[in-house]
Design an enzyme around this catalytic site. Sequence first.
Site, PDB file in Angstrom:
ATOM      1  N   ASP A  51      -6.636  51.047  -8.351  1.00  0.00           N
ATOM      2  CA  ASP A  51      -6.799  49.685  -8.879  1.00  0.00           C
ATOM      3  C   ASP A  51      -5.750  49.424  -9.975  1.00  0.00           C
ATOM      4  OD1 ASP A  51      -7.916  51.295 -10.805  1.00  0.00           O
ATOM      5  OD2 ASP A  51      -9.830  50.224 -10.934  1.00  0.00           O
ATOM      6  N   SER A  52      -4.917  50.454 -10.258  1.00  0.00           N
ATOM      7  CA  SER A  52      -3.737  50.231 -11.103  1.00  0.00           C
ATOM      8  C   SER A  52      -2.802  49.230 -10.427  1.00  0.00           C
ATOM      9  CB  SER A  52      -3.008  51.548 -11.378  1.00  0.00           C
ATOM     10  OG  SER A  52      -2.792  52.264 -10.176  1.00  0.00           O
ATOM     11  N   ASP A  90      -9.346  52.797  -4.293  1.00  0.00           N
ATOM     12  CA  ASP A  90     -10.217  52.593  -5.452  1.00  0.00           C
ATOM     13  C   ASP A  90     -11.198  51.459  -5.189  1.00  0.00           C
ATOM     14  OD1 ASP A  90      -9.991  54.289  -7.632  1.00  0.00           O
ATOM     15  OD2 ASP A  90      -8.232  53.265  -8.448  1.00  0.00           O
ATOM     16  N   LYS A 120     -12.732  55.796  -4.136  1.00  0.00           N
ATOM     17  CA  LYS A 120     -12.859  56.421  -5.461  1.00  0.00           C
ATOM     18  C   LYS A 120     -13.601  55.474  -6.393  1.00  0.00           C
ATOM     19  CE  LYS A 120      -9.171  57.087  -8.383  1.00  0.00           C
ATOM     20  NZ  LYS A 120      -9.546  56.257  -9.547  1.00  0.00           N
ATOM     21  N   GLU A 122     -15.306  55.138 -10.574  1.00  0.00           N
ATOM     22  CA  GLU A 122     -15.284  55.682 -11.934  1.00  0.00           C
ATOM     23  C   GLU A 122     -16.713  55.818 -12.464  1.00  0.00           C
ATOM     24  OE1 GLU A 122     -12.817  53.187 -14.389  1.00  0.00           O
ATOM     25  OE2 GLU A 122     -11.078  53.426 -13.080  1.00  0.00           O
ATOM     26  N   GLU A 189      -9.139  62.202 -15.953  1.00  0.00           N
ATOM     27  CA  GLU A 189      -8.012  61.498 -16.585  1.00  0.00           C
ATOM     28  C   GLU A 189      -8.053  61.653 -18.104  1.00  0.00           C
ATOM     29  OE1 GLU A 189      -7.399  57.498 -15.200  1.00  0.00           O
ATOM     30  OE2 GLU A 189      -5.848  57.092 -16.685  1.00  0.00           O
TER      31      GLU A 189
HETATM   32  O1  KIV Z   1      -5.797  53.417 -10.384  1.00  0.00           O
HETATM   33  C1  KIV Z   1      -5.168  54.467 -10.550  1.00  0.00           C
HETATM   34  O2  KIV Z   1      -3.930  54.505 -10.460  1.00  0.00           O
HETATM   35  C2  KIV Z   1      -5.914  55.669 -10.860  1.00  0.00           C
HETATM   36  C3  KIV Z   1      -5.133  56.901 -11.204  1.00  0.00           C
HETATM   37  C4  KIV Z   1      -4.555  56.782 -12.567  1.00  0.00           C
HETATM   38  C5  KIV Z   1      -5.959  58.126 -11.067  1.00  0.00           C
HETATM   39  O3  KIV Z   1      -7.103  55.664 -10.855  1.00  0.00           O
END
Ligand code: KIV
Length: 271
Positions: A51-52, A90, A120, A122, A189
């Site tokens: 989600d980055s 994500d 993924k 969190e 992280e």
């Molecule tokens: O969204 C992302 O890029 C991440 C990584 C930093 C693990 O979750």
Amino acid sequence: MSVHVQNSRMTTAKLRQMKQNGEKIAMLTSYDFTLASLVDEAGIDMLLVGDSASNVVCGNMYTLPITVDEMIFLTKGVVRAAQHALVVCDMPFGSYQVNTDEAVRNAIKILKESGCDAVKLEGGEEIIDAIRRMVQSGVPVMGHLGLTPQSVNQFGGYGLRAKEEKEAEKLIHDAKLLDEAGCFSIVLEKIPAALAEKVTKAVSCPVIGIGAGNGTDGQVLVLHDMLGMNQGFKPKFLRHFAKLADEVKGAVGEYVSAVKDGSFPSAEESY
Ligand code: KIV
């Protein structure tokens, strides 16, 4: 009619085997077909559509605004590119926190519509029921503990997590819960290296670190950061493996000059 399944494809079982063999796992983010094809060809084990993307692709300050449909759109391109790597998408902020049913529904939607191999999320104990139900439904889940950027407003920034004993103990507890719930892997992280190593030894699934030292089973970085495309961003844990910002600006500068002085296109470049 039989469907051909490439057995060079990475699987969650192979990742677990890699941990058992002490073979390090390499993961990078990707958000589009072209770069994901190159990263996959270069031998990456896992591609994360993080989600980055909210920051890297959309230019937002935080990961919070990106939506399920936007993540699915980006993930489709990465899935088309991945010949070898396992693709993880994500789950964006708001898609799994409200209640377990909604979380499972969104995880299944992401898996079905994007074609990714896993999702993924969190968090730890707070979302453990949702993770259990996803795993029971056949959705492979990667956990994410430590600095969880979707909680930036709660943390008040992106500083090192779990420095204090209480938070470190909760992190170990959460990692064990995620492992028992059936997560195929966990991202840690920005936490102290010694704690990350302790967690890695305490769980059976592969642990992937970012800013968590060298004692984990593997590493993940944001692709654009490690390629040196994000000029202002150089935290201690990040290594620039290239200087693409300079390369891109140099090439574009040359193109602009060539257009303006009339040397591009040449006769050879014309029909
Ligand atoms: O969204 C992302 O890029 C991440 C990584 C930093 C693990 O979750």
